[in-house]
Design a protein around this motif. Structure first.
Motif, PDB file in Angstrom:
ATOM      1  N   ALA A 172      -2.347  -4.604  38.399  1.00 28.20           N
ATOM      2  CA  ALA A 172      -1.211  -4.056  37.663  1.00 28.20           C
ATOM      3  C   ALA A 172      -1.645  -3.362  36.381  1.00 28.20           C
ATOM      4  CB  ALA A 172      -0.220  -5.181  37.348  1.00 28.20           C
ATOM      5  N   GLN A 173      -2.878  -3.593  35.922  1.00 26.43           N
ATOM      6  CA  GLN A 173      -3.341  -2.973  34.687  1.00 26.43           C
ATOM      7  C   GLN A 173      -3.682  -1.492  34.874  1.00 26.43           C
ATOM      8  OE1 GLN A 173      -6.627  -4.991  32.882  1.00 26.43           O
ATOM      9  NE2 GLN A 173      -5.656  -7.006  32.879  1.00 26.43           N
ATOM     10  N   ARG A 174      -4.053  -1.103  36.070  1.00 31.91           N
ATOM     11  CA  ARG A 174      -4.642   0.224  36.291  1.00 31.91           C
ATOM     12  C   ARG A 174      -3.762   1.369  35.766  1.00 31.91           C
ATOM     13  NH1 ARG A 174      -8.956   1.767  39.185  1.00 31.91           N
ATOM     14  NH2 ARG A 174      -9.177  -0.365  39.937  1.00 31.91           N
ATOM     15  N   PRO A 175      -2.444   1.437  36.059  1.00 34.20           N
ATOM     16  CA  PRO A 175      -1.658   2.570  35.531  1.00 34.20           C
ATOM     17  C   PRO A 175      -1.407   2.512  34.019  1.00 34.20           C
ATOM     18  CG  PRO A 175      -0.230   1.054  36.716  1.00 34.20           C
ATOM     19  CD  PRO A 175      -1.623   0.586  36.952  1.00 34.20           C
ATOM     20  N   LEU A 176      -1.659   1.364  33.405  1.00 31.32           N
ATOM     21  CA  LEU A 176      -1.403   1.204  31.975  1.00 31.32           C
ATOM     22  C   LEU A 176      -2.678   1.190  31.147  1.00 31.32           C
ATOM     23  CD1 LEU A 176       1.208  -1.701  32.302  1.00 31.32           C
ATOM     24  CD2 LEU A 176       1.696   0.738  32.113  1.00 31.32           C
ATOM     25  N   LEU A 177      -3.813   1.415  31.804  1.00 32.09           N
ATOM     26  CA  LEU A 177      -5.107   1.274  31.135  1.00 32.09           C
ATOM     27  C   LEU A 177      -5.735   2.641  30.892  1.00 32.09           C
ATOM     28  CD1 LEU A 177      -7.448  -0.562  30.167  1.00 32.09           C
ATOM     29  CD2 LEU A 177      -8.278  -0.573  32.533  1.00 32.09           C
ATOM     30  N   GLU A 178      -6.185   2.861  29.669  1.00 29.57           N
ATOM     31  CA  GLU A 178      -6.957   4.051  29.323  1.00 29.57           C
ATOM     32  C   GLU A 178      -8.381   3.587  29.017  1.00 29.57           C
ATOM     33  OE1 GLU A 178      -5.133   5.942  26.029  1.00 29.57           O
ATOM     34  OE2 GLU A 178      -3.213   6.304  27.049  1.00 29.57           O
ATOM     35  N   SER A 179      -9.324   3.971  29.877  1.00 30.05           N
ATOM     36  CA  SER A 179     -10.692   3.483  29.740  1.00 30.05           C
ATOM     37  C   SER A 179     -11.672   4.629  29.934  1.00 30.05           C
ATOM     38  CB  SER A 179     -10.976   2.379  30.769  1.00 30.05           C
ATOM     39  OG  SER A 179     -10.779   2.855  32.092  1.00 30.05           O
ATOM     40  N   SER A 180     -12.909   4.397  29.495  1.00 32.56           N
ATOM     41  CA  SER A 180     -13.950   5.415  29.622  1.00 32.56           C
ATOM     42  C   SER A 180     -14.333   5.644  31.068  1.00 32.56           C
ATOM     43  CB  SER A 180     -15.191   4.975  28.819  1.00 32.56           C
ATOM     44  OG  SER A 180     -15.637   3.696  29.241  1.00 32.56           O
ATOM     45  N   ALA A 181     -14.127   4.667  31.921  1.00 32.48           N
ATOM     46  CA  ALA A 181     -14.363   4.770  33.364  1.00 32.48           C
ATOM     47  C   ALA A 181     -13.592   3.646  34.037  1.00 32.48           C
ATOM     48  CB  ALA A 181     -15.857   4.696  33.686  1.00 32.48           C
ATOM     49  N   ASP A 182     -13.482   3.723  35.340  1.00 33.02           N
ATOM     50  CA  ASP A 182     -12.746   2.694  36.074  1.00 33.02           C
ATOM     51  C   ASP A 182     -13.539   1.386  36.093  1.00 33.02           C
ATOM     52  OD1 ASP A 182     -10.681   4.420  36.635  1.00 33.02           O
ATOM     53  OD2 ASP A 182     -11.487   5.031  38.585  1.00 33.02           O
ATOM     54  N   TYR A 183     -12.815   0.303  35.887  1.00 35.20           N
ATOM     55  CA  TYR A 183     -13.432  -1.009  36.058  1.00 35.20           C
ATOM     56  C   TYR A 183     -13.642  -1.264  37.552  1.00 35.20           C
ATOM     57  CZ  TYR A 183     -12.849  -2.530  31.201  1.00 35.20           C
ATOM     58  OH  TYR A 183     -12.957  -2.674  29.837  1.00 35.20           O
ATOM     59  N   PRO A 184     -14.834  -1.703  37.956  1.00 37.66           N
ATOM     60  CA  PRO A 184     -15.067  -1.969  39.384  1.00 37.66           C
ATOM     61  C   PRO A 184     -14.179  -3.105  39.875  1.00 37.66           C
ATOM     62  CG  PRO A 184     -17.138  -1.888  38.152  1.00 37.66           C
ATOM     63  CD  PRO A 184     -16.039  -1.941  37.149  1.00 37.66           C
ATOM     64  N   PRO A 185     -13.786  -3.066  41.156  1.00 39.68           N
ATOM     65  CA  PRO A 185     -12.997  -4.172  41.703  1.00 39.68           C
ATOM     66  C   PRO A 185     -13.742  -5.500  41.558  1.00 39.68           C
ATOM     67  CG  PRO A 185     -12.974  -2.307  43.202  1.00 39.68           C
ATOM     68  CD  PRO A 185     -13.971  -1.974  42.137  1.00 39.68           C
ATOM     69  N   GLY A 186     -13.033  -6.510  41.110  1.00 36.51           N
ATOM     70  CA  GLY A 186     -13.635  -7.812  40.878  1.00 36.51           C
ATOM     71  C   GLY A 186     -14.089  -8.025  39.451  1.00 36.51           C
ATOM     72  N   ARG A 187     -14.197  -6.943  38.667  1.00 36.52           N
ATOM     73  CA  ARG A 187     -14.648  -7.063  37.269  1.00 36.52           C
ATOM     74  C   ARG A 187     -13.578  -6.557  36.296  1.00 36.52           C
ATOM     75  NH1 ARG A 187     -20.521  -4.690  36.450  1.00 36.52           N
ATOM     76  NH2 ARG A 187     -20.255  -5.901  34.513  1.00 36.52           N
ATOM     77  N   GLU A 188     -12.343  -6.591  36.706  1.00 34.53           N
ATOM     78  CA  GLU A 188     -11.250  -6.171  35.835  1.00 34.53           C
ATOM     79  C   GLU A 188     -11.176  -7.084  34.598  1.00 34.53           C
ATOM     80  OE1 GLU A 188     -10.133  -5.344  40.148  1.00 34.53           O
ATOM     81  OE2 GLU A 188     -10.827  -7.061  38.993  1.00 34.53           O
ATOM     82  N   PRO A 189     -10.645  -6.581  33.485  1.00 38.17           N
ATOM     83  CA  PRO A 189     -10.558  -7.401  32.257  1.00 38.17           C
ATOM     84  C   PRO A 189      -9.402  -8.395  32.322  1.00 38.17           C
ATOM     85  CG  PRO A 189      -9.667  -5.222  31.844  1.00 38.17           C
ATOM     86  CD  PRO A 189     -10.214  -5.182  33.247  1.00 38.17           C
TER      87      PRO A 189
END
Length: 576
Positions: free
Chosen positions: A342-359
Motif C-alpha cells: 500500500a506504500q507504493r503509490p504514496l512513496l517518493e523514493s530514489s528508486a523502487d524498494y525491492p519486493p521483500g525489503r519494503e520499509p
C-alpha cells in the motif's frame, strides 16, 4: 534421610545445576511444574556450581557460616544443618526451613524473577510525512525516500499495539493420548464425500496401524501417545502413509481445540498439505464433527514470499487449454505467496524498494524512533502471522522454523513483544510439533549452528590463533598471561598436525590396512560415527609389517558423538 529428615547430597545437587537433566532416569516421570522448578533453579544459580567440587566448597563455607555464633547474641535458627555435624567435612545437608520444601524453593526463586526485559514492537506510524529507511540495492545503489500517509475516516491517529496479533502460551500437557479409532473415524469422515475410487485415507491409515510396532506400553492399534519433553521418532518406509497420518492428526488436534505445528522440508510441500488440511477442516465443519471455528495457516518468511512466487510460477508448464494441476487445485499455490504494498503509490523514493525489503518497520520522523507501517494489519505480506496466531494448525518449513522470526511482533500473553522466533512461537503456543524428514531437519540445524575456524595455515598469519597471538599484545599483561597458554596449546597442536600430515608422518586414510576395504564410510571402528580416520604409521611388533593405530580420542574430538556409549575397541594387527 537423617533421623527421619531428608538429606540433600552435594553430589546430586550439583548434578541438577549442571543442566544434564535428560541423563536423570526420573526426568521423564516429572510433571511439567516439577521440571519448570528444576530449570528455574538451574537458570538462577551460578554456572560454576554445576561442578561438584565448587558446589561442595561453597556449601561447606555456607554451613560453616551458619555455625559461627557470638555467645553474647541470641541463638540463630539454622536453615541447613550438615550431616555428621562437621560443616567442613560434610557431603550432604539437612534442610530446616519448615513447611513445604518445594514452597520454600519457589519463594527463593521468586526473588530473582524480574519483569520481562524483551523489547516492545515499534509503534505504528500515524498520518503525516515520514522518511523511509535507507538500504543498499545491488546495481542500483542507495535507496531512500519519503512516505506521505493520508488521513482516512477510520484512521486519524496512530494505531496502538492492540492491532498486532494476539496469542497465548499453551498450557502444558504432560501426555497426549490419541485413540486410533478416533483417527480412523476422522479419516472416513474426511473422504465421505469423495467417489469410492478416490477414497484412500481410511484404508491407508488402517494398514499403517496394523503393522506398527512400538516399545510403548500402549499398542498402536489402541492409541498413539505423545509425551512432553524429548523427540519421539516415528519411523516407516516411504509410501506407507506417514503423510496421511500427519494430515489426519492435524484434523484431530483441531477437533480437540489443541494447536499443532507441522514442520515440512520445503515451501512446496507446505503449500500442498495446507491446501489439503483446509479442505479437510471444511468437510468436518460441514458434517458438524468440528463445532467451533478452526483454520489452518501457512507460516513462512515474509521477506522471501515474492521470490518464491516467481520460482513457483516458473516451475509450472501447462497448456492454457488444459489447466491441469492448477485447475484441479482450485486455489492456486501462487496466490498465498502474492501481496501488494500500500506504500507504493504514496512513496517518493530514489528508486523502487525491492519486493521483500519494503520499509515496513523503518519509518522515521524527527523526534520519533523507527515506526511501523500502519497497513501491516491488513497487508498480505504479514497475513500469515495473523492467520497463524488464530489457527489450530500451523504449517511451516524447516528453514523458517530454525531461522524465521515474526518481524512485526505479537501480543504474547497480553504483552506486546518483538523478536519472537518461529521456533519459540511453535514450541510455546502449540501443544505439539510434528517434524517431517527429521534427519534432514537435524542436518540443517547442525549446519546452521556449525562454523569453521582456521587453526593453522601455511599462509603467513592467516590462522585465528596467530591473529590472537598478535592481538594479545594490546591487552593488559594480566589478561595476556591468562590467554596465551591456551592459545599456545592450540597453535602447537594445529601446527603439529598440519606439518605431520604434510611430511607424511600422519595420513588421513588407512588404505594400507586390509580392513579398510570393508570399512563403513565415516567410521574408524565398530560403533563409532563421525570420527576422524586419522592414523599414524608404525611397525607391528608381531610381524614387523606396517600397521596403523588410531590417535587418542582426547586429541581429535569427533564432530558427532560416538553412537555407542563405550569406547572403540583397540586395533590389533590383521596379520597376527
Amino acid at each position: 534421610m537423617d533421623d527421619g529428615a531428608p538429606a540433600a547430597p552435594f553430589r546430586k545437587a550439583a548434578f541438577l545445576l549442571s543442566g544434564q537433566f535428560r541423563a536423570w532416569d526420573r526426568w521423564k516421570a516429572l510433571t511439567s511444574e516439577e521440571r519448570r522448578r528444576v530449570v528455574d533453579v538451574f537458570r538462577t544459580a551460578p554456572s560454576r556450581l554445576g561442578d561438584v567440587r565448587n558446589f561442595t566448597t561453597a556449601a561447606r563455607a555456607l554451613l560453616a557460616a551458619f555455625g559461627d555464633e557470638n555467645p553474647g547474641e541470641p541463638q540463630k535458627l539454622l536453615t541447613f544443618e550438615p550431616v555428621g555435624g562437621d560443616p567442613l567435612a560434610a557431603e550432604a545437608a539437612i534442610p530446616r526451613v519448615g513447611g513445604d520444601l518445594l514452597a520454600y524453593v519457589d519463594r527463593q526463586i521468586a526473588r530473582f524473577r524480574r519483569p520481562s526485559a524483551r523489547p516492545k514492537p515499534p509503534e505504528f506510524a500515524g498520518p503525516g510525512t515520514w522518511k523511509t529507511g535507507e538500504i543498499y540495492v545491488p546495481q542500483v545503489g542507495q535507496v531512500h525516500g519519503q512516505l506521505t500517509i493520508p488521513t482516512y475516516p477510520g484512521f486519524t491517529e496512530a494505531f496502538d499495539h492492540d492491532r498486532l496479533p494476539h496469542i497465548d502460551s499453551a498450557p502444558p500437557l504432560d501426555d497426549i493420548h490419541i485413540p486410533t479409532e478416533d483417527l480412523l473415524e476422522l479419516a472416513a469422515q474426511i473422504e465421505s464425500g469423495e467417489p469410492e475410487e478416490k477414497r484412500y485415507l481410511h484404508a491407508t491409515l488402517k494398514g499403517l496401524f496394523s503393522v506398527l510396532q512400538t516399545t510403548d506400553s500402549i499398542s498402536p492399534q489402541e492409541a498413539l501417545r505423545m509425551t512432553a519433553g524429548g523427540l519421539e521418532i516415528f519411523h516407516a518406509p516411504t509410501g506407507t502413509g506417514k503423510s496421511v497420518m500427519v494430515r489426519v492428526l492435524a484434523a484431530w488436534f483441531a477437533q480437540q481445540s489443541h494447536r499443532v505445528t507441522i514442520v515440512l522440508p520445503d515451501i512446496k510441500a507446505c503449500l500442498a498439505i495446507t491446501r489439503k488440511i483446509r479442505s479437510d477442516l471444511r468437510v468436518l465443519q460441514s458434517l458438524d464433527v468440528i463445532k467451533h471455528e478452526t483454520a489452518c495457516a501457512h507460516l513462512m518468511s515474509s521477506s522471501g514470499m515474492h521470490d518464491r512466487a516467481h520460482k513457483l510460477a516458473r516451475l509450472i508448464d501447462e497448456d492454457p487449454q488444459t489447466p491441469g494441476e492448477w485447475g484441479e487445485n482450485g486455489e492456486r499455490d501462487v496466490d498465498p505467496l502474492s501481496y501488494g504494498c500500500a506504500q507504493r503509490p504514496l512513496l517518493e523514493s530514489s528508486a523502487d524498494y525491492p519486493p521483500g525489503r519494503e520499509p515496513c518497520l523503518s519509518l522515521y520522523r524527527q523526534g520519533v524512533g523507527a515506526s511501523a507501517c500502519p497497513w501491516i494489519p491488513t497487508c498480505g505480506k504479514f497475513a500469515p502471522v495473523y492467520e497463524a496466531c488464530s489457527a489450530h494448525v500451523v504449517v511451516t518449513n524447516h528453514f523458517a522454523f530454525l531461522q524465521g522470526n515474526l518481524r512485526i511482533g505479537v501480543n504474547l500473553d497480553g504483552r506486546p513483544v518483538r523478536g519472537v522466533s518461529v521456533a519459540e512461537f511453535a514450541l510455546r503456543t502449540c501443544h505439539a510439533v510434528l517434524v517431517d524428514e527429521v534427519d534432514q531437519f537435524q542436518s540443517r540445524a547442525v549446519d546452521r549452528c556449525a562454523g569453521e575456524v582456521v587453526l593453522h595455515s601455511r599462509r603467513h598469519w592467516t590462522a585465528a590463533p596467530q591473529e590472537m597471538d598478535t592481538d594479545a599484545k594490546r591487552l593488559p599483561i594480566s589478561d595476556e598471561a591468562d590467554l596465551l597458554p591456551s592459545v599456545g596449546q592450540v597453535r602447537l597442536m594445529a601446527e603439529f598436525l598440519l606439518l605431520a600430515v604434510c611430511s607424511n608422518a600422519l595420513r588421513l586414510d588407512v588404505m594400507d590396512d586390509e580392513r579398510a576395504a570393508n570399512r563403513v564410510p565415516d567410521r574408524t571402528g565398530p560403533g563409532c560415527a563421525g570420527t576422524w580416520p586419522v592414523a599414524a604409521t608404525a611397525s607391528c611388533p608381531t610381524c614387523s609389517g606396517p600397521t596403523w593405530t588410531p590417535l587418542p580420542r582426547q586429541t581429535f574430538r569427533p564432530i558427532s558423538p560416538c553412537v555407542s556409549r563405550t569406547s572403540c575397541p583397540p586395533v590389533t594387527c590383521s596379520r597376527a
